[in-house]
Design a protein around this motif. Structure first.
Motif, short mmCIF file in Angstrom:
data_model
loop_
_atom_site.label_atom_id
_atom_site.label_comp_id
_atom_site.label_asym_id
_atom_site.label_seq_id
_atom_site.Cartn_x
_atom_site.Cartn_y
_atom_site.Cartn_z
N ARG A 102 0.83 -1.20 0.00
CA ARG A 102 0.00 0.00 0.00
C ARG A 102 0.87 1.25 0.00
O ARG A 102 2.00 1.23 0.53
CB ARG A 102 -0.87 0.05 1.26
N ARG A 131 -3.95 -10.04 8.77
CA ARG A 131 -4.80 -10.61 7.71
C ARG A 131 -5.23 -12.04 8.08
O ARG A 131 -6.34 -12.46 7.83
CB ARG A 131 -4.03 -10.58 6.39
N HIS A 373 -3.29 -0.19 -4.69
CA HIS A 373 -2.17 -1.07 -4.30
C HIS A 373 -0.85 -0.32 -4.52
O HIS A 373 -0.84 0.80 -5.01
CB HIS A 373 -2.18 -2.34 -5.15
N CYS A 442 -10.94 -8.34 -0.46
CA CYS A 442 -11.68 -8.12 0.78
C CYS A 442 -11.92 -9.45 1.52
O CYS A 442 -12.60 -10.34 1.00
CB CYS A 442 -13.03 -7.49 0.44
C1 HEM Z 1 -20.44 -4.68 0.24
C2 HEM Z 1 -19.51 -4.69 1.17
C3 HEM Z 1 -18.03 -4.62 0.95
C4 HEM Z 1 -17.32 -4.24 -0.16
C5 HEM Z 1 -17.85 -3.79 -1.51
C6 HEM Z 1 -15.91 -4.35 0.19
C7 HEM Z 1 -14.87 -4.05 -0.68
C8 HEM Z 1 -13.53 -4.07 -0.33
C9 HEM Z 1 -12.45 -3.69 -1.21
C10 HEM Z 1 -12.62 -3.24 -2.65
C11 HEM Z 1 -11.30 -3.82 -0.52
C12 HEM Z 1 -9.89 -3.52 -1.04
C13 HEM Z 1 -9.36 -4.70 -1.81
C14 HEM Z 1 -8.06 -4.40 -2.53
O1 HEM Z 1 -7.19 -3.76 -1.97
O2 HEM Z 1 -7.90 -4.83 -3.68
C15 HEM Z 1 -11.63 -4.29 0.81
C16 HEM Z 1 -10.70 -4.53 1.79
C17 HEM Z 1 -11.04 -5.01 3.05
N1 HEM Z 1 -12.29 -5.34 3.49
FE1 HEM Z 1 -14.04 -5.17 2.46
N2 HEM Z 1 -15.79 -4.79 1.48
C18 HEM Z 1 -17.06 -4.97 1.99
C19 HEM Z 1 -17.37 -5.44 3.25
C20 HEM Z 1 -16.47 -5.84 4.19
C21 HEM Z 1 -16.81 -6.44 5.47
C22 HEM Z 1 -18.23 -6.76 5.94
C23 HEM Z 1 -15.62 -6.63 6.15
C24 HEM Z 1 -15.37 -7.23 7.52
C25 HEM Z 1 -16.22 -7.42 8.45
C26 HEM Z 1 -14.55 -6.18 5.29
C27 HEM Z 1 -13.21 -6.22 5.61
C28 HEM Z 1 -12.19 -5.79 4.79
C29 HEM Z 1 -10.78 -5.75 5.20
C30 HEM Z 1 -10.22 -6.18 6.55
C31 HEM Z 1 -10.06 -5.25 4.10
C32 HEM Z 1 -8.56 -5.01 4.00
C33 HEM Z 1 -7.87 -6.19 3.35
C34 HEM Z 1 -6.37 -6.00 3.14
O3 HEM Z 1 -5.91 -4.90 2.88
O4 HEM Z 1 -5.66 -7.01 3.25
N3 HEM Z 1 -15.10 -5.72 4.11
N4 HEM Z 1 -13.01 -4.44 0.89
#
Ligand code: HEM
Length: 513
Positions: A102, A131, A373, A442
């Motif tokens: 990042r 993670r 990213h 995600c």
């Molecule tokens: C409709 C709902 C959601 C959408 C559209 C969404 C979408 C995303 C996207 C686009 C990313 C970034 C991915 C990338 O860097 O390529 C992300 C990261 C993340 N999301 Fe979600 N998310 C949703 C719901 C949730 C929920 C419910 C949780 C946990 C309870 C969550 C936890 C996380 C975490 C922890 C990351 C960081 C991952 C990392 O950087 O390793 N997300 N999400």
């Protein structure tokens, strides 16, 4: 003697490898960068950078330069925008070992104190440890354990919609927050004006603004972080100081409440309590506690606004396409015979509801540029040089509004995913990109998808959503605009949500049992 030969051979191989690497690098340096808007001396594209709806500008630049990959330079920071599925898949998915870090983000991570957020951590061991905890709790199999909680929350949502339909956004927010706070901390939040939610919402608002590339110059010129607060033009320092307090409160307050409940024995099992319980005697207690606390803070931050955005997009889509709403209801009635409310077991028999969910995740997609990213080493793609340290912005919005994959992309039209009464699997599934890419995809996507699916099915089963009417009987046309930010939420709109029948009302009321 043999040892000496081996040493010499190993030495020769090392030198040869170093020379090869050097040659490869110098060859790649002869290649040109991807095309992009003209750069000015020293500041590059600083003046061109959009601060709102940047995905639309990036998409336009891609068309102008006839390239799905464009390059920008902001005061020396290299930015690569990927405007197609082919490019995101080739780089972020297939080469994810070098595209998963990042950007440094001095404003958010250092000055505003959001270094706890897993989504912004640089690739490496610390991120991996965080993670891993997310994955253990939220992987496809583990997420099934949350279905009863999600179903309960959905039924409560229906009752609240019946009671005060005009406050539908408050109820949607409550539903998302209730699920995450209960899973993460075992805390039962209050339906209206919950203090934990209030603290989190205040902090979330600030980070949503600050992470958009181009908002704060300090992200491109990290040296500015040393400028004192009183210095002319250093308003960002005062802003960061105020916002940091909000970030700390968001992480510390609910975690502290769980610790208090564990101490007095009143706690409910949750992500936090189970992981604290699992810390082994041989492990570094303080380090493990930090990882658990950070990850818990991240779950609310990452999972609340995103889920609410998808819920609200569904309501808006139902207003823009009443025919799709009717088709969804007809399908649900065919399966349930108006005798019960939907459950997760109905997913297979309700392809049209699934098509609505796919369209929700595509139409006003929640995260138009995911989380950008960072490329860690020099790379070459389509004959272009991609320098190490480039911020790589996947333009998910452009991919999900590509008129070839999704004709008439700005209309809410779930039928695009259907063929002869079934899901048409030849149409690209928006979930391939809606939840991000490669190793940073995600981890909450299974829980998020399940929550959106059951909410859509349950609301359609018992309510009609129509345009609101003002005091003169005139229809209020809803706006289809969204707020700009890392997470896009529909702007406030009015609508009418009424039970479809007396029986539907009875089902809603009886769902409390
Ligand atoms: C409709 C709902 C959601 C959408 C559209 C969404 C979408 C995303 C996207 C686009 C990313 C970034 C991915 C990338 O860097 O390529 C992300 C990261 C993340 N999301 Fe979600 N998310 C949703 C719901 C949730 C929920 C419910 C949780 C946990 C309870 C969550 C936890 C996380 C975490 C922890 C990351 C960081 C991952 C990392 O950087 O390793 N997300 N999400």
């Amino acid at each position: 003697m043999t040892m000496i030969y081996l040493d010499i051979i190993a030495g020769i191989i090392s030198i040869a490898l170093a020379v090869l690497l050097h040659l490869r690098r110098s060859q790649s340096w002869q290649l040109s960068l991807p095309p992009g808007p003209k750069k000015r001396f020293l500041i590059g594209n600083l003046k061109d950078m959009p601060t709102s709806f940047e995905w639309e500008t990036y998409h336009r630049w891609g068309k102008e330069h006839d390239s799905d990959i464009i390059h920008l330079d902001v005061v020396g920071t290299s930015i690569i925008v990927l405007n197609s599925l082919e490019a995101t898949s080739d780089l972020l998915d297939k080469r994810s070992s070098i595209y998963s870090s990042r950007a440094h983000l001095s404003m958010v991570r250092e000055l505003m104190g959001w270094d706890f957020l897993v989504g912004l951590m640089p690739y490496g061991n610390d991120w991996r440890a965080h993670r891993r905890l997310c994955q253990q709790t939220l992987n496809a199999k583990a997420a099934l354990h949350f279905h009863p909680q999600v179903l309960d929350a959905t039924r409560e949502l229906l009752r609240r919609l019946l009671d005060r339909p005009e406050d539908f956004m408050t109820h949607l927010r409550y539903m998302a927050a209730r699920v995450i706070m209960s899973i993460t901390y075992g805390i039962d939040i209050l339906p209206d004006g919950d203090p934990f939610v209030a603290v989190a919402e205040d902090a979330m608002h600030t980070v949503g603004l600050a992470v958009v590339p181009g908002t704060f110059l300090v992200d491109f010129l990290p040296i500015l972080k040393y400028v004192p607060e009183w210095f002319p033009g250093a308003g960002f320092q005062r802003t960061a100081k105020e916002w940091k307090v909000l970030a700390r409160r968001m992480v510390d307050i609910p975690y502290g409440e769980t610790i208090r409940q564990i101490a007095d024995g009143s706690y409910k099992p949750s992500f936090t309590s189970s992981n604290l319980d699992r810390i082994g005697a041989e492990q570094d207690m303080a380090c493990q506690q930090r990882i658990i606390k950070n990850t818990a803070g991240t779950m609310y931050a990452a999972g609340s606004d995103t889920t609410v955005s998808a819920f609200a997009t569904f309501i808006l889509g139902a207003l823009f396409n009443p025919e799709a709403q009717r088709k969804g209801q007809a399908e649900i009635d065919r399966v349930l015979h108006q005798e019960r409310l939907p459950t997760f077991d109905d997913q297979e028999s309700m392809p049209y509801v699934t098509a609505i969910v796919k369209e929700v995740l595509r139409w006003k997609n929640v995260t138009p540029i995911a989380i950008p990213h960072l490329l860690e080493i020099d790379d070459v793609y389509k004959g272009y040089r991609l320098p190490a340290g480039s911020v790589v912005v996947p333009n998910t919005w452009a991919i999900l509004h590509d008129e070839v994959a999704y004709p008439d992309p700005f209309s809410f039209n779930p039928d695009r995913f259907m063929k002869n009464g079934r899901l048409d699997l030849t149409v690209k599934d928006p979930t391939i990109v809606a939840f991000g890419y490669g190793r940073r995809i995600c981890p909450g996507r299974h829980l998020a998808y399940a929550s959106v699916w059951i909410t859509v099915a349950s609301i359609l089963a018992v309510f009609d959503i129509t345009k609101a009417v003002d005091e003169n009987g005139m229809i209020i046309e809803p706006s289809d605009k969204v707020y700009t930010g890392l997470v896009c939420l529909p702007e406030p709109f009015k609508c009418s949500i009424k039970p479809r029948s007396k029986e539907a009302e009875d089902y809603i009321l009886s769902s409390e049992q």
